[in-house]
Write a protein that holds these residues in place. Structure first.
Motif, PDB file in Angstrom:
ATOM      1  N   ALA A 320       0.199   1.167  -9.310  1.00 18.51           N
ATOM      2  CA  ALA A 320       0.409   2.574  -9.714  1.00 18.51           C
ATOM      3  C   ALA A 320      -0.612   3.494  -9.050  1.00 18.51           C
ATOM      4  N   PHE A 321      -1.881   3.065  -9.063  1.00 15.30           N
ATOM      5  CA  PHE A 321      -2.924   3.921  -8.474  1.00 15.30           C
ATOM      6  C   PHE A 321      -2.714   4.084  -6.975  1.00 15.30           C
ATOM      7  N   GLU A 322      -2.402   2.978  -6.292  1.00 13.08           N
ATOM      8  CA  GLU A 322      -2.255   3.034  -4.827  1.00 13.08           C
ATOM      9  C   GLU A 322      -1.110   3.964  -4.421  1.00 13.08           C
ATOM     10  N   THR A 323       0.007   3.890  -5.201  1.00 11.43           N
ATOM     11  CA  THR A 323       1.159   4.738  -4.876  1.00 11.43           C
ATOM     12  C   THR A 323       0.816   6.209  -5.109  1.00 11.43           C
ATOM     13  N   ALA A 348      -3.480   6.494   4.283  1.00  8.54           N
ATOM     14  CA  ALA A 348      -2.453   6.608   3.238  1.00  8.54           C
ATOM     15  C   ALA A 348      -1.456   5.460   3.354  1.00  8.54           C
ATOM     16  N   ASN A 349      -1.021   5.166   4.591  1.00  9.89           N
ATOM     17  CA  ASN A 349      -0.060   4.065   4.781  1.00  9.89           C
ATOM     18  C   ASN A 349      -0.665   2.716   4.393  1.00  9.89           C
ATOM     19  N   ALA A 350      -1.970   2.564   4.688  1.00  6.82           N
ATOM     20  CA  ALA A 350      -2.646   1.301   4.337  1.00  6.82           C
ATOM     21  C   ALA A 350      -2.697   1.117   2.826  1.00  6.82           C
ATOM     22  N   MET A 351      -2.821   2.224   2.085  1.00  2.43           N
ATOM     23  CA  MET A 351      -2.854   2.162   0.610  1.00  2.43           C
ATOM     24  C   MET A 351      -1.603   1.470   0.064  1.00  2.43           C
ATOM     25  N   LEU A 352      -0.467   1.668   0.759  1.00  2.64           N
ATOM     26  CA  LEU A 352       0.805   1.140   0.250  1.00  2.64           C
ATOM     27  C   LEU A 352       0.932  -0.371   0.379  1.00  2.64           C
ATOM     28  N   VAL A 353      -0.027  -1.018   1.055  1.00  2.00           N
ATOM     29  CA  VAL A 353       0.112  -2.468   1.236  1.00  2.00           C
ATOM     30  C   VAL A 353       0.014  -3.192  -0.114  1.00  2.00           C
ATOM     31  N   ILE A 354      -0.747  -2.641  -1.032  1.00  2.00           N
ATOM     32  CA  ILE A 354      -0.908  -3.316  -2.349  1.00  2.00           C
ATOM     33  C   ILE A 354       0.433  -3.371  -3.099  1.00  2.00           C
TER      34      ILE A 354
END
Length: 371
Positions: A320-323, A348-354
């Motif tokens: 939830a936090f990463e999104t 930002a794109n790297a955040m979505l890997v989680i």
């Protein structure tokens, strides 16, 4: 996440973007994400008292490493252990949680002990194996014949002199043991139904053990130094270094003390300590692999719960936090000028890997979940 940052950076680097520009964008994005986190996290006014939140944190940590049924069972042990050693306004010392392993029975027999489990037992066949309402005496007093530290010799001219010498040496040790026996008679005489346990860091020789056994005292010798501090915290009382001036104030108390034998190994359980500030998590398993697995999971669980109490805040899980951070960074990108904007986008794109990995390992369609 770090791997994904590298992957995104490589993509832009291949397109001719200088690494320094990428790292500048990363730096801006990192600062924005940390600011965003402060507003996003959920504050816990009293994390230590909020058992349900702590259990959720521990469960989340443990379920990534163990089967759900086992993780749920160990969750309560981990939370109880941290609450036991935590004191308001003071740091939490996780060294006061003893993690003891037994290769015995099933993993599901692992449990929390409000007290101590020592990995050795008494050394005399006539000593009691089970005691209730026990006074706990912790000490560091040698109760055995010792050689002198520097090379010395004693000359005697006949057998009687030698006998006297041996007797005086024995009397010196016996007097030490007698001082503890005297204290036992005093406290147990005044409080019927109580018993006495002596835990010594140094040795107790067979004759001294015999004296203690005749008095119904459970005597444990050569206790590990790390356990001495924990026993005093778990049961109360103070460890003494001398047999002089003993009184009731130095004694701790435990509801029951008993010995368990597994194969060649003996374990002594000191349980039901009232205001315990130290405790034990007992890990059982059929083989060393499963024991190590649980041990790692328990260590992680303990740290997760400790961090929750230290920080006094949690963030919603399941990516939830990463999104949310990704969406926030997309807005923030508009306020950044120049090529550094690309660095922010890569972050930002790297955040979505989680959330992507979570969706994948849960068996969902990754793209659909992200959208």
């Amino acid at each position: 996440f770090c791997g994904e940052l590298m992957k995104q950076a490589e993509r832009y680097y291949m397109e001719g973007l200088h690494p320094r520009v990428i790292s500048e964008g990363y730096e801006l994005a990192k600062e924005h994400t940390l600011e965003f986190l402060d507003g996003f996290k959920k504050q816990l006014p009293d994390a230590l008292a909020d058992g349900e939140v702590l259990r959720s944190v521990a469960r989340t940590s443990l379920r990534t490493k163990l089967q759900p049924e086992l993780a749920d069972q160990i969750t309560d042990a981990v939370v109880a252990a941290v609450q036991c050693v935590a004191e308001k306004g003071e740091g939490i010392d996780l060294h006061m949680v003893e993690i003891l392993t037994m290769q015995h029975k099933l993993q599901s027999d692992s449990r929390f002990v409000r007290g101590m489990v020592l990995d050795h037992g008494s050394r005399h066949p006539d000593m009691p194996k089970y005691l209730e309402n026990g006074y706990i005496m912790t000490c560091n007093v040698s109760m055995e014949y010792e050689k002198s530290e520097n090379a010395s010799g004693i000359l005697y001219s006949n057998a009687e002199e030698r006998q006297k010498l041996v007797e005086s040496e024995r009397k010196f040790t016996d007097n030490k043991v007698a001082a503890f026996i005297e204290l036992k008679r005093k406290v147990c005489g005044a409080n019927p139904g109580t018993s006495f346990v002596l835990i010594n860091q140094k040795g107790i020789d067979p004759l001294s053990l015999d004296m203690l056994a005749k008095e119904g005292i459970m005597g444990i010798r050569r206790a590990k130094r790390r356990n001495m501090e924990r026993i005093a915290l778990a049961c109360g009382g103070t460890a003494v270094n001398s047999e002089l001036d003993l009184d009731e104030g130095v004694l701790g108390f435990a509801g029951r003390v008993y010995e368990e034998v597994l194969g060649d190994e003996k374990f002594t359980f000191v349980e039901e300590c009232k205001a315990a500030k130290s405790c034990t998590i007992l890990i059982k398993g059929p083989n060393s692999h499963s024991i190590e697995q649980i041990k790692d999971a328990v260590r992680d669980g303990l740290r997760a719960v400790k961090n929750t109490i230290d920080d006094g805040a949690v963030v919603p899980g399941a990516g939830a936090f990463e999104t949310a951070a990704y969406l926030s960074l997309q807005k923030f990108k508009g306020s950044v000028s120049g090529k550094a904007k690309l660095g922010v986008e890569a972050f930002a794109n790297a955040m979505l890997v989680i959330p992507k990995v979570l969706a994948e390992t849960s068996g969902f369609d990754t793209q659909e979940s992200i959208i």
